[in-house]
Design an enzyme around this catalytic site. Structure first.
Site, PDB file in Angstrom:
ATOM      1  CG  ASP A 224       7.531  11.342   3.489  1.00  0.00           C
ATOM      2  OD1 ASP A 224       7.295  11.616   4.780  1.00  0.00           O
ATOM      3  OD2 ASP A 224       7.237  10.348   2.689  1.00  0.00           O
TER       4      ASP A 224
ATOM      5  CE  LYS B  53      -3.563   3.674   0.944  1.00  0.00           C
ATOM      6  NZ  LYS B  53      -3.304   3.054   1.951  1.00  0.00           N
ATOM      7  N   GLY B  54       0.613   7.053   2.399  1.00  0.00           N
ATOM      8  CA  GLY B  54       1.901   6.485   2.602  1.00  0.00           C
ATOM      9  C   GLY B  54       1.944   4.878   2.208  1.00  0.00           C
ATOM     10  N   GLY B  55       3.184   4.775   1.387  1.00  0.00           N
ATOM     11  CA  GLY B  55       3.513   3.239   1.240  1.00  0.00           C
ATOM     12  C   GLY B  55       3.061   2.902  -0.251  1.00  0.00           C
ATOM     13  CB  VAL B  56       0.504   4.124  -2.618  1.00  0.00           C
ATOM     14  CG1 VAL B  56      -0.682   3.976  -1.735  1.00  0.00           C
ATOM     15  CG2 VAL B  56       0.744   5.581  -2.730  1.00  0.00           C
ATOM     16  N   GLY B  57       3.859   4.002  -3.404  1.00  0.00           N
ATOM     17  CA  GLY B  57       4.808   3.945  -4.148  1.00  0.00           C
ATOM     18  C   GLY B  57       5.282   5.401  -4.755  1.00  0.00           C
ATOM     19  CE  LYS B  58       3.649   9.701  -0.684  1.00  0.00           C
ATOM     20  NZ  LYS B  58       3.065   8.312  -0.178  1.00  0.00           N
TER      21      LYS B  58
HETATM   22  N1  ADP Z   1       5.226  -2.078  -8.059  1.00  0.00           N
HETATM   23  C1  ADP Z   1       6.036  -2.429  -6.755  1.00  0.00           C
HETATM   24  N2  ADP Z   1       6.447  -3.551  -6.665  1.00  0.00           N
HETATM   25  C2  ADP Z   1       7.099  -4.274  -5.628  1.00  0.00           C
HETATM   26  N3  ADP Z   1       7.325  -3.274  -4.660  1.00  0.00           N
HETATM   27  C3  ADP Z   1       7.105  -2.010  -4.820  1.00  0.00           C
HETATM   28  C4  ADP Z   1       6.290  -1.531  -5.887  1.00  0.00           C
HETATM   29  N4  ADP Z   1       5.966  -0.215  -5.718  1.00  0.00           N
HETATM   30  C5  ADP Z   1       6.903   0.066  -4.594  1.00  0.00           C
HETATM   31  N5  ADP Z   1       7.195  -1.109  -3.922  1.00  0.00           N
HETATM   32  C6  ADP Z   1       8.092  -1.253  -2.513  1.00  0.00           C
HETATM   33  O1  ADP Z   1       7.018  -0.681  -1.536  1.00  0.00           O
HETATM   34  C7  ADP Z   1       7.488   0.119  -0.416  1.00  0.00           C
HETATM   35  C8  ADP Z   1       6.965   1.375  -0.522  1.00  0.00           C
HETATM   36  O2  ADP Z   1       7.158   2.091  -1.864  1.00  0.00           O
HETATM   37  P1  ADP Z   1       7.471   3.661  -1.586  1.00  0.00           P
HETATM   38  O3  ADP Z   1       7.845   4.108  -3.114  1.00  0.00           O
HETATM   39  O4  ADP Z   1       8.695   3.960  -0.661  1.00  0.00           O
HETATM   40  O5  ADP Z   1       6.208   4.250  -1.179  1.00  0.00           O
HETATM   41  P2  ADP Z   1       5.829   5.839  -0.538  1.00  0.00           P
HETATM   42  O6  ADP Z   1       7.019   6.637  -0.796  1.00  0.00           O
HETATM   43  O7  ADP Z   1       4.303   6.261  -1.129  1.00  0.00           O
HETATM   44  O8  ADP Z   1       5.627   5.694   0.864  1.00  0.00           O
HETATM   45  C9  ADP Z   1       8.961   0.111  -0.848  1.00  0.00           C
HETATM   46  O9  ADP Z   1       9.727  -1.000  -0.250  1.00  0.00           O
HETATM   47  C10 ADP Z   1       8.941  -0.285  -2.563  1.00  0.00           C
HETATM   48  O10 ADP Z   1      10.312  -0.617  -2.832  1.00  0.00           O
HETATM   49 MG    MG Z   2       8.050   8.111   0.092  1.00  0.00          MG
END
Ligand code: ADP
Ligand code: MG
Length: 307
Positions: A48, A19-24
């Site tokens: 995306d 899902k969105g915001g999880v770190g993909k």
């Molecule tokens: N393990 C982590 N610790 C701290 N911040 C993180 C971590 N993983 C992701 N983030 C931060 O969280 C936000 C969302 O991550 P993102 O990879 O862009 O998610 P997605 O692509 O799933 O929407 C970004 O600002 C990213 O830098």
């Molecule tokens: Mg993303």
């Protein structure tokens, strides 16, 4: 557990979903960097609609693949749906028009634009576009940072609907042809050709020999429910998830707030383990005290994921 065993994979495409915001984007970029540093020519693609490769690599990434400065062997591309669509029209437009011209007398653009709106065809474009990059042989590895979960599933499911859609087309055509006494045209062959292409594309992406699907989640209620749904739906499409990345894990609870959150996370991580450990590798990525931007921090994440 770590992603180290991916070092030996022969799969060309690594898809990251969740899902969105999880770190993909974070985990897929770190993985792409890992393969590039191992000397493999690697392309990271984001599909995306709100792509963030430009942010994470701190350089303008656009709809044309380009090298990431400071990282040898690493190339990046943010997909622009309009451009994918116009590429598709260039590739298939004349055929579409030829097929339709047998039935109706309409201007070229109208016919091609109309067909381009058929259900599933957008997803078909995207898969075709990515497959082109896989097949052109310039990259040893393609890392695909997909759109948030629901969209990924649509992506894999809709080409089937597109195929269904095409299946009825010949029947409609035959009826129209009989009604108007039209001569036989290559229409049916063209439709058959598309069907074959579309099936081939879907088959490529649902073949575990080609694609590794990595699901990214967080140890919270929503994350757990969502992964359950996504894993089940992917499995229904014939894609087994073999890696579950659990992100934002709190390592040290050094204040009451974090101790409490850490406890909560432990319960969800335990749930994930009980549910998936028999068929997936669970990889925990700690919550870091900073945003992950730039190659140096991505390198940190890469080490955490692969060590
Ligand atoms: N393990 C982590 N610790 C701290 N911040 C993180 C971590 N993983 C992701 N983030 C931060 O969280 C936000 C969302 O991550 P993102 O990879 O862009 O998610 P997605 O692509 O799933 O929407 C970004 O600002 C990213 O830098
Ligand atoms: Mg993303």
């Amino acid at each position: 557990m770590s992603l180290k065993e991916l070092d030996h994979t022969t799969k060309r495409v690594l898809m990251f979903g969740g899902k969105g915001g999880v770190g993909k984007t974070t985990t897929s970029a770190a993985t792409a960097l890992h393969f590039a540093r191992a000397g493999q020519r690697t392309l990271i693609i984001s599909s995306d609609l709100a792509p963030s490769l430009s942010d994470i690599f701190e350089t303008e990434i656009g709809p044309v693949e380009r090298p990431v400065p400071g990282a040898d062997n690493l190339f990046a591309l943010e997909i622009d749906p309009d451009q994918v669509m116009s590429r598709w029209k260039e590739k298939f437009g004349p055929e579409v028009y030829q097929a339709a011209a047998a039935l109706v007398d309409l201007p070229y653009d109208e016919v091609v634009d109309y067909v381009a709106l058929a259900p599933g065809i957008q997803e078909e474009f995207l898969l075709d576009y990515i497959l082109e990059r896989v097949r052109d042989g310039r990259y040893e590895r393609i890392v695909w940072d997909t759109a948030p979960a629901g969209d990924t599933l649509r992506l894999l499911g809709l080409p089937q609907r597109f195929i269904e859609h095409l299946r009825v087309a010949p029947r409609v055509y035959l009826e129209v042809r009989d009604a108007f006494g039209l001569a036989r045209t290559p229409f049916l062959e063209i439709i058959e050709g598309w069907k074959a292409l579309s099936e081939q594309t879907v088959r490529f992406f649902s073949d575990p020999a080609n694609v590794e699907f990595l699901l990214v989640t967080i140890p919270e209620a929503l994350g757990v429910y969502q992964s359950r749904r996504v894993a089940r739906d992917l499995e229904r499409h014939g894609l087994a998830v073999r890696y579950l990345i659990v992100n934002d894990v709190i390592l040290d609870g050094d204040c009451p707030f974090h101790r409490q959150r850490k406890e909560m996370q432990r319960a969800y991580i335990e749930m994930l383990r009980q549910e998936y450990a028999d068929r997936m590798s669970l990889i925990e990525l700690p919550l870091l005290p900073y945003d992950v931007k730039g190659l140096e921090r991505l390198g940190e994440v890469e080490r955490l994921l692969f060590s």
